[in-house]
Design an enzyme around this catalytic site. Structure first.
Site, PDB file in Angstrom:
ATOM      1  N   GLY A  46      25.587 -47.921  14.959  1.00  0.00           N
ATOM      2  CA  GLY A  46      24.257 -48.434  14.491  1.00  0.00           C
ATOM      3  C   GLY A  46      23.399 -47.290  14.025  1.00  0.00           C
ATOM      4  N   GLN A  51      16.148 -42.760  11.013  1.00  0.00           N
ATOM      5  CA  GLN A  51      17.172 -41.719  10.855  1.00  0.00           C
ATOM      6  C   GLN A  51      17.515 -41.264   9.493  1.00  0.00           C
ATOM      7  OE1 GLN A  51      19.688 -44.407  13.908  1.00  0.00           O
ATOM      8  NE2 GLN A  51      19.910 -42.240  14.760  1.00  0.00           N
ATOM      9  N   CYS A  94      23.511 -40.861  20.430  1.00  0.00           N
ATOM     10  CA  CYS A  94      22.402 -41.161  19.144  1.00  0.00           C
ATOM     11  C   CYS A  94      23.046 -40.266  17.866  1.00  0.00           C
ATOM     12  CB  CYS A  94      21.173 -40.938  19.363  1.00  0.00           C
ATOM     13  SG  CYS A  94      19.912 -41.184  18.196  1.00  0.00           S
ATOM     14  N   LEU A  95      22.777 -40.581  16.700  1.00  0.00           N
ATOM     15  CA  LEU A  95      23.455 -39.896  15.527  1.00  0.00           C
ATOM     16  C   LEU A  95      22.311 -38.996  15.290  1.00  0.00           C
ATOM     17  CD1 LEU A  95      24.961 -42.575  13.276  1.00  0.00           C
ATOM     18  CD2 LEU A  95      26.048 -40.859  14.442  1.00  0.00           C
ATOM     19  N   HIS A 136      18.666 -50.248  21.431  1.00  0.00           N
ATOM     20  CA  HIS A 136      18.799 -48.763  20.954  1.00  0.00           C
ATOM     21  C   HIS A 136      17.969 -48.640  19.377  1.00  0.00           C
ATOM     22  CE1 HIS A 136      20.374 -44.385  20.742  1.00  0.00           C
ATOM     23  NE2 HIS A 136      20.201 -44.796  19.594  1.00  0.00           N
ATOM     24  N   GLU A 137      18.393 -49.590  18.537  1.00  0.00           N
ATOM     25  CA  GLU A 137      18.109 -49.144  17.107  1.00  0.00           C
ATOM     26  C   GLU A 137      16.646 -49.755  17.030  1.00  0.00           C
ATOM     27  OE1 GLU A 137      19.749 -47.709  15.455  1.00  0.00           O
ATOM     28  OE2 GLU A 137      21.684 -47.710  16.834  1.00  0.00           O
ATOM     29  N   HIS A 140      14.378 -47.348  18.011  1.00  0.00           N
ATOM     30  CA  HIS A 140      14.200 -46.545  16.837  1.00  0.00           C
ATOM     31  C   HIS A 140      13.215 -46.908  15.831  1.00  0.00           C
ATOM     32  CE1 HIS A 140      17.085 -42.976  17.095  1.00  0.00           C
ATOM     33  NE2 HIS A 140      18.282 -43.821  16.945  1.00  0.00           N
TER      34      HIS A 140
END
Ligand code: NI
Length: 182
Positions: A46, A51, A94-95, A136-137, A140
């Site tokens: 994701g 991000q 997480c990226l 999670h997204e 963000h």
């Protein structure tokens, strides 16, 4: 399509709530395709617009396992969680916070209402990994990082671990051609 740079924590863009998309136009569709390419390249399951430094409520998800062809792209524009059920605890990464993994408590099943890439309203229900990824997204998009979903003890441990990761990344940037083993 364009590969975009992923913003790493700490950066204010990651903790600022995003604005809703007014119209799903060509610029938004380009953003979505670039985000998808960036997510697949990373690779991640994701990616949310902050991000890549864009404060708009746009996220892409694809939970297809690593070695299988990626053809299940989910695009969520202005997503809202309209139903939650049950509880699940899974390791998350997480990226924007590379190499840090912690167990996080989430809802086991969620239904999300969003716009698709054609600007049409749709609903999607996901369980397990998909439910976790959507939560999670969407976090963000609200400027919330997974540290905020951890107990105080885990948060401290994860933040400490991340400081070490930042040092390692800096070392690796400064020594790109060095062989570590002899
Ligand atoms: Ni993340």
């Amino acid at each position: 399509m364009t590969l975009l740079d992923i913003v790493l924590h700490p950066d204010d863009v990651l903790t600022t709530p995003c604005k809703p998309v007014d119209v799903v136009d060509a610029a938004v569709r380009k953003l979505v395709m670039d985000m998808a390419e960036t997510m697949y390249d990373a690779p991640g399951v994701g990616l949310a617009a902050p991000q890549i430094g864009v404060l708009q409520r746009v996220t892409v998800i694809d939970i297809t396992p690593k070695d299988e062809p990626k053809e299940n792209l989910i695009v969520l524009i202005n997503p809202e969680i309209i139903h939650r059920e049950g509880e699940i605890t899974r390791y998350e990464g997480c990226l924007s916070i590379p190499r840090v993994y912690e167990k996080i408590d989430r809802s086991r099943k969620v239904t999300v209402r969003a716009l698709n890439i054609d600007g049409k309203v749709f609903e999607i229900t996901g369980e397990g990994l998909l439910a976790v990824a959507m939560q999670h997204e969407i976090d963000h998009l609200d400027g919330i990082l997974f540290f905020e979903r951890m107990s105080r003890l885990k948060k401290k441990r994860a933040q400490k671990r991340y400081l070490k990761v930042l040092e390692d990344l800096e070392y690796e940037r400064e020594h790109p051609d060095e062989e570590i083993e002899v």
